[in-house]
Write a protein that holds these residues in place. Structure first.
Motif, PDB file in Angstrom:
ATOM      1  N   GLY A  35       1.210  -1.283  -0.281  1.00  0.00           N
ATOM      2  CA  GLY A  35      -0.053  -0.052   0.544  1.00  0.00           C
ATOM      3  C   GLY A  35       0.767   1.084   0.263  1.00  0.00           C
ATOM      4  N   ASN A  82       4.331   2.270  -7.049  1.00  0.00           N
ATOM      5  CA  ASN A  82       3.939   2.167  -5.480  1.00  0.00           C
ATOM      6  C   ASN A  82       3.529   0.521  -5.973  1.00  0.00           C
ATOM      7  OD1 ASN A  82       2.490   4.472  -6.503  1.00  0.00           O
ATOM      8  ND2 ASN A  82       2.372   4.205  -8.030  1.00  0.00           N
ATOM      9  N   THR A  84       0.442  -1.841  -5.341  1.00  0.00           N
ATOM     10  CA  THR A  84      -1.171  -1.771  -3.846  1.00  0.00           C
ATOM     11  C   THR A  84      -0.887  -3.242  -3.521  1.00  0.00           C
ATOM     12  OG1 THR A  84      -1.568  -2.500  -6.554  1.00  0.00           O
ATOM     13  CG2 THR A  84      -1.307   0.039  -6.050  1.00  0.00           C
TER      14      THR A  84
END
Length: 99
Positions: A35, A82, A84
């Motif tokens: 995250g 990122n 996720t």
């Protein structure tokens, strides 16, 4: 990965040359927690400028996405990655420098 149900032709070309003066690949790496977004600036050695750069996620999972890869000032390279997913993944940033 490219998948097709019909035949396709590929042309591969390479541009070769000598390494320029001051040529050096500088790298940086570390974990990206679930995250989170990792931001990293990789600096070129004094007297050199970036020719190119980029980022790599060795785990090759869709949850790890390159958000930015761009030349920056002072001379170097900036990456944003990122994650996720639900697990920590390693990321590596690179800049190719020369005088």
């Amino acid at each position: 990965l490219f998948r097709s149900t019909s035949p396709a032709n590929l042309i591969v070309e390479a541009v070769c040359g000598h390494k320029p003066v001051g040529y050096k690949i500088v790298s940086s790496g570390g974990p990206v927690p679930p995250g989170a977004t990792a931001l990293d600036s990789i600096a070129c050695p004094a007297g050199t400028s970036p020719l190119d750069g980029g980022a790599q996620a060795p785990s090759h999972v869709p949850a790890v996405q390159i958000g930015a890869s761009i030349s920056q000032s002072p001379p170097g390279w900036f990456i944003a990655v990122n994650n996720t997913g639900q697990a920590t993944h390693k990321v590596n940033g690179y800049v190719i420098c020369a005088a």
